[in-house]
Enzyme design. Structure first.
Site, PDB file in Angstrom:
ATOM      1  CB  THR A  30      -9.318  10.842  -3.121  1.00 15.98           C
ATOM      2  OG1 THR A  30      -8.557  11.424  -2.052  1.00 15.98           O
ATOM      3  CG2 THR A  30     -10.009   9.592  -2.626  1.00 15.98           C
ATOM      4  CG  HIS A  51      -5.481   2.137   6.180  1.00 13.92           C
ATOM      5  ND1 HIS A  51      -4.488   1.555   5.415  1.00 13.92           N
ATOM      6  CD2 HIS A  51      -5.656   3.386   5.650  1.00 13.92           C
ATOM      7  CE1 HIS A  51      -4.099   2.418   4.478  1.00 13.92           C
ATOM      8  NE2 HIS A  51      -4.790   3.520   4.591  1.00 13.92           N
ATOM      9  CE1 TYR A 108      -8.826   4.329   4.847  1.00 14.73           C
ATOM     10  CE2 TYR A 108      -8.583   6.101   3.256  1.00 14.73           C
ATOM     11  CZ  TYR A 108      -8.320   5.571   4.505  1.00 14.73           C
ATOM     12  OH  TYR A 108      -7.569   6.291   5.407  1.00 14.73           O
ATOM     13  CG  HIS A 139      -1.904   1.190   1.174  1.00 17.90           C
ATOM     14  ND1 HIS A 139      -3.168   1.108   0.612  1.00 17.90           N
ATOM     15  CD2 HIS A 139      -1.787   2.467   1.593  1.00 17.90           C
ATOM     16  CE1 HIS A 139      -3.781   2.276   0.715  1.00 17.90           C
ATOM     17  NE2 HIS A 139      -2.956   3.125   1.311  1.00 17.90           N
ATOM     18  CB  CYS A 140       3.254   2.794  -1.453  1.00 13.13           C
ATOM     19  SG  CYS A 140       3.618   1.566  -2.715  1.00 13.13           S
ATOM     20  CG  ASP A 185      -0.663   5.366   3.764  1.00 17.29           C
ATOM     21  OD1 ASP A 185      -1.111   5.348   2.609  1.00 17.29           O
ATOM     22  OD2 ASP A 185      -1.051   6.198   4.618  1.00 17.29           O
ATOM     23  NE  ARG A 244     -10.363  11.630   6.903  1.00 14.29           N
ATOM     24  CZ  ARG A 244      -9.285  11.159   6.272  1.00 14.29           C
ATOM     25  NH1 ARG A 244      -8.685  11.887   5.368  1.00 14.29           N
ATOM     26  NH2 ARG A 244      -8.810   9.964   6.555  1.00 14.29           N
TER      27      ARG A 244
HETATM   28  C1  0GY Z   1      -4.312   6.441   2.524  1.00 12.67           C
HETATM   29  C2  0GY Z   1      -5.029   7.418   3.209  1.00 12.67           C
HETATM   30  C3  0GY Z   1      -5.653   8.552   2.929  1.00 12.67           C
HETATM   31  C4  0GY Z   1      -5.874   9.143   1.686  1.00 12.67           C
HETATM   32  C5  0GY Z   1      -6.191   8.481   0.619  1.00 12.67           C
HETATM   33  O1  0GY Z   1      -7.139   8.296  -1.451  1.00 12.67           O
HETATM   34  C6  0GY Z   1      -6.734   9.071  -0.608  1.00 12.67           C
HETATM   35  O2  0GY Z   1      -6.790  10.278  -0.745  1.00 12.67           O
HETATM   36  O3  0GY Z   1      -6.042   7.179   0.591  1.00 12.67           O
HETATM   37  C7  0GY Z   1      -6.261   9.180   4.089  1.00 12.67           C
HETATM   38  O4  0GY Z   1      -6.330  10.408   4.103  1.00 12.67           O
HETATM   39  O5  0GY Z   1      -6.676   8.490   5.021  1.00 12.67           O
HETATM   40  O6  0GY Z   1      -4.784   5.329   2.411  1.00 12.67           O
HETATM   41  O7  0GY Z   1      -3.200   6.676   2.087  1.00 12.67           O
END
Ligand code: 0GY
Length: 314
Positions: free
Chosen positions: A89, A193, A169, A43-44, A269, A142
């Site tokens: 995102t 996570h 997620y 996960h990165c 991450d 968010r």
């Molecule tokens: C992650 C965590 C986050 C962000 C994103 O897609 C994303 O914007 O995954 C977060 O803010 O929890 O998994 O790296």
């Protein structure tokens, strides 16, 4: 973490990092824990660079740039063999930066993308050829605007034909409402996570029990036992020089590894978007692994067998 909740929406075309966010850790330490050969950072992300791969107009934050070259350098420094790059995102459904990184990886990276229902079979095939093996559905309020569930289900049904899986997620508090949708998904389902448990609550309390039940009753569900730095309330204070940082996350991750050793994967991450309070040293994050996977056999499954089976079919 509170810092993750206080975002201001960026202006389109302004690629200045969201105010207050930390840059990723520039000189990570060499982990004391030696990763086994074939270990996968599952996960990165790659972010931009924004000048080459612009961030999405609908994004809720602007990250710091984090290029493929920097990701591959981190992989080699930490001792990982391969990466799974997950669409974040801030790039919306434009997966160009991710696909570009996969193509440059010499087969050492797989990807998880975000797509819309309008994606064509030819586009899916091209992504598959580049190394994509999954789609990500993000329900963290968010981070994303709502996508209708029928659209997501249609995508899941399409990608099943390529033997891809769905990464989900979400936050623990939302699992009851999402349960029916998640359990109807026709593919392997990989949870980011551990479904973001509130680690202030008991590991055997109703909230985390529901997540354990989700995995127990659905053998197609896997979990990433990732992100102690995001989930921890006690934080990294013991990290520098000691072995037991993020101690409040350990019981949650260890429980999942112990009960579902063949359905867990781990990742850094990197580059850790949305962190304001502290930025983890990725070398020390790797040193967290033996605390959650307590035997050599468990660590081999977590780091080598499981991700290689899921992403490289070996
Ligand atoms: C992650 C965590 C986050 C962000 C994103 O897609 C994303 O914007 O995954 C977060 O803010 O929890 O998994 O790296």
């Amino acid at each position: 973490m509170d810092s993750e909740r206080s975002m201001t929406k960026p202006t389109t075309g302004d690629f200045t990092k969201t105010a207050g966010w930390l840059d990723w850790y520039a000189n990570p330490s060499k982990p004391r824990f030696q990763l086994p050969p074939g270990a996968v950072d599952a996960h990165c992300h790659v972010f931009g660079p924004g000048a080459e791969f612009p961030y999405a107009p609908e994004r809720k934050y602007t990250p710091c740039d984090a290029s493929k070259q920097q990701l591959f350098a981190l992989r080699d420094h930490l001792g990982f063999d391969k990466n799974v790059i997950v669409q974040a995102t801030c790039h919306g459904a434009d997966n160009s930066a991710l696909v570009d990184a996969l193509k440059a990886s010499n087969g050492k990276a797989r990807g998880v993308v975000t797509v819309k229902r309008s994606i064509t079979d030819a586009q899916l095939q091209a992504m598959h050829d580049a190394g994509v093996r999954g789609v990500r559905f993000n329900f963290v309020k968010r981070l994303v605007d709502f996508t209708p569930k029928d659209e997501l289900l249609a995508i899941a049904t399409r990608i099943k034909a390529w033997n891809w899986h769905v990464v989900i997620y979400f936050e623990a508090v939302d699992l009851p409402e999402l349960w029916d949708f998640f359990t109807a998904l026709p593919t392997t389902v990989v949870v980011d996570h551990m479904g973001r448990p509130n680690v202030d609550k008991p590991v055997d309390g109703p909230e985390f029990e529901l997540f354990v039940k989700f995995m127990r009753e659905h053998p197609n569900v896997w979990s990433k036992v990732t992100c102690p730095e995001r989930l921890s309330i006690t934080g990294p204070k013991a990290l520098h020089g000691e072995q037991n940082a993020y101690t409040d996350v350990i019981p949650f991750a260890k429980r999942i590894v112990d009960e579902f050793p063949d359905r867990v994967i781990w990742g850094t991450d990197w580059p850790h978007p949305n962190l304001k309070d502290h930025m983890p040293d990725d070398g020390l994050l790797v040193d967290f692994i033996p605390h959650i996977a307590s035997t050599k056999e468990l660590r081999h499954k977590l780091l080598v067998d499981n991700p290689n089976r899921l992403y490289w079919n070996v």
